[in-house]
Design an enzyme around this catalytic site. Structure first.
Site, PDB file in Angstrom:
ATOM      1  CB  SER A  92     -29.701 -40.720   1.401  1.00 21.57           C
ATOM      2  OG  SER A  92     -30.767 -41.598   1.118  1.00 21.57           O
ATOM      3  CG  PHE A 156     -43.049 -47.451  -1.959  1.00 23.56           C
ATOM      4  CD1 PHE A 156     -43.720 -47.365  -0.749  1.00 23.56           C
ATOM      5  CD2 PHE A 156     -42.130 -46.458  -2.278  1.00 23.56           C
ATOM      6  CE1 PHE A 156     -43.486 -46.309   0.123  1.00 23.56           C
ATOM      7  CE2 PHE A 156     -41.882 -45.405  -1.410  1.00 23.56           C
ATOM      8  CZ  PHE A 156     -42.568 -45.326  -0.209  1.00 23.56           C
ATOM      9  CB  ALA A 157     -41.642 -47.361  -7.809  1.00 26.82           C
ATOM     10  CE1 TYR A 198     -27.227 -45.264   0.345  1.00 23.63           C
ATOM     11  CE2 TYR A 198     -29.532 -45.326  -0.316  1.00 23.63           C
ATOM     12  CZ  TYR A 198     -28.484 -44.700   0.330  1.00 23.63           C
ATOM     13  OH  TYR A 198     -28.702 -43.510   0.967  1.00 23.63           O
ATOM     14  N   GLY A 342     -27.661 -37.258  -1.349  1.00 18.23           N
ATOM     15  CA  GLY A 342     -29.064 -37.455  -1.049  1.00 18.23           C
ATOM     16  C   GLY A 342     -29.947 -37.086  -2.218  1.00 18.23           C
TER      17      GLY A 342
END
Length: 384
Positions: A92, A156-157, A198, A342
């Site tokens: 990130s 998705f995970a 976030y 990140g």
């Protein structure tokens, strides 16, 4: 940071990763340049390795002085050490580059951060209570949009973060539109501007806006506007390329909801699953150079830099406030550092600089489950 701002880090409920035990540690030592006063930083790096991180690399720029050190190993099979010149996935930290491009476009009069998402991407954020007409570009950049974080989607995970899914799908290509569709299948987390959470989806959308405004991909604009002018020779936006350039270390994760169990080499993956939220690769020296240049005003006019540094409360990140792709963090000794963290498979990174851009630190753990990156920052900027 304690709440890791990254693709993997912010999905800790879905993805918990750790080494089975501490890697054999090589003491931290100088890589390039010389410098004094970094004993505390060395100790914090070594402590991360004792905690289970395979290896750590870090580079500091303080005025005209540069200091680099490594600890631990870069390859659990061969025992090869990490290098101060290692390329690594920065996760990130990509967000600061993307936000910088959007702010440059604003300075050029090509968009306003008060434009709605729908003005540039009609109908993309819609359905299930999502409404791009009510969300400004600014709310994307400071994570107050309320749009669901696609990496927190359970399907998705399972597909991209847990063992069976990742090993089968690590080379899949995902388009930005597909990532946004995962997010908008969920209702918003909150009404725009009423809270903070976030969300990687925000920056996938920001990358799509850059393409709509310029006609070029966000990767092209980052290269043209930031990488080339600053001479960031180790920095790249890899697209769908699964490789990390040499020199580099291997990257490791557990691919599990637990912090125990086997360790997997996760170095190779198709970074399109991160898109503009976390795709980039760099080395520590380049990240120091980037954040120093940014805070010194080399990339943005004063008005846009002030916008970037206008922060909102970010309760998920201790002792920090979030600007536009930029985090203002107050350390224990009262020093403020600006930058970003990140996290992505097998890689945990931090890159920060002081407000004047003079004192910068960038570091990377080649594991995504363990170790205290906060402690390394504290040791460098608050050594007493």
């Amino acid at each position: 940071m304690s709440v890791r701002t990254g693709l993997v880090g912010v999905t800790a409920v879905a993805v918990a990763v750790a080494l089975a035990g501490p890697a054999a540690a090589a003491p931290a030592g100088d890589g390039h340049g010389t410098g004094d006063g970094h004993d505390a930083t060395r100790r914090a790096m070594d402590a991360a390795v004792r905690d289970g991180v395979p290896g750590v690399t870090a580079t500091v720029r303080d005025g005209r002085r540069t200091w680099s050190a490594v600890s631990g190993t870069g390859d659990l099979e061969t025992g090869a050490p990490r290098s101060a010149d290692d390329h690594y996935r920065v996760g990130s930290i990509t967000k600061t580059f993307v936000a910088t491009v959007l702010l440059q476009l604003e300075a050029e009069g090509r968009l306003s951060l008060d434009d709605t998402v729908d003005a540039w991407l009609p109908g993309v954020v819609s359905g299930n209570g999502n409404d791009g007409r009510a969300i400004s570009l600014r709310r994307l950049l400071n994570h107050t949009s309320g749009i669901h974080n696609y990496t927190e989607d359970d399907g998705f995970a399972r597909t991209y973060f847990l063992k069976d899914g990742f090993l089968q799908h690590r080379y899949d290509t995902k388009t930005p539109a597909e990532l946004v569709a995962v997010a908008t299948a969920h209702a918003p987390d909150f009404a725009p501007g009423t809270d903070w959470h976030y969300s990687n989806t925000n920056y996938v959308l920001a990358g799509m806006v850059i393409k709509k405004v310029t006609g070029h991909s966000y990767a092209t604009e980052i290269r043209r506007r930031i990488i080339e002018p600053l001479g960031l020779h180790a920095t790249l936006v890899p697209g769908t390329n699964p490789k990390v350039p040499k020199p580099s270390s291997r990257a490791y994760g557990k691919l599990s909801r637990s912090d125990t169990g086997p360790t997997y080499d996760v170095t190779e993956l198709n970074p399109s699953l991160a898109s503009a939220s976390g795709e980039m690769i760099a080395d520590s020296a380049d990240l120091d150079r980037f954040y120093s240049a940014l805070l010194r005003g080399r990339l943005l006019p004063p008005e846009q830099l002030a916008e970037m540094q206008t922060t909102v409360e970010a309760g998920e990140i201790p002792n920090a406030r979030y600007g536009l792709g930029l985090i203002d963090r107050e350390l224990s000794c009262g020093v403020h550092v600006w930058g970003h963290g990140g996290g992505i498979h097998g890689s945990t990174s931090e890159a920060v600089t002081t407000a004047d851009g003079r004192h910068s630190l960038a570091l990377n753990f080649n594991g995504d489950w363990s170790g205290d990156s906060d402690a390394v920052l504290e040791a460098e900027f608050c050594p007493e």
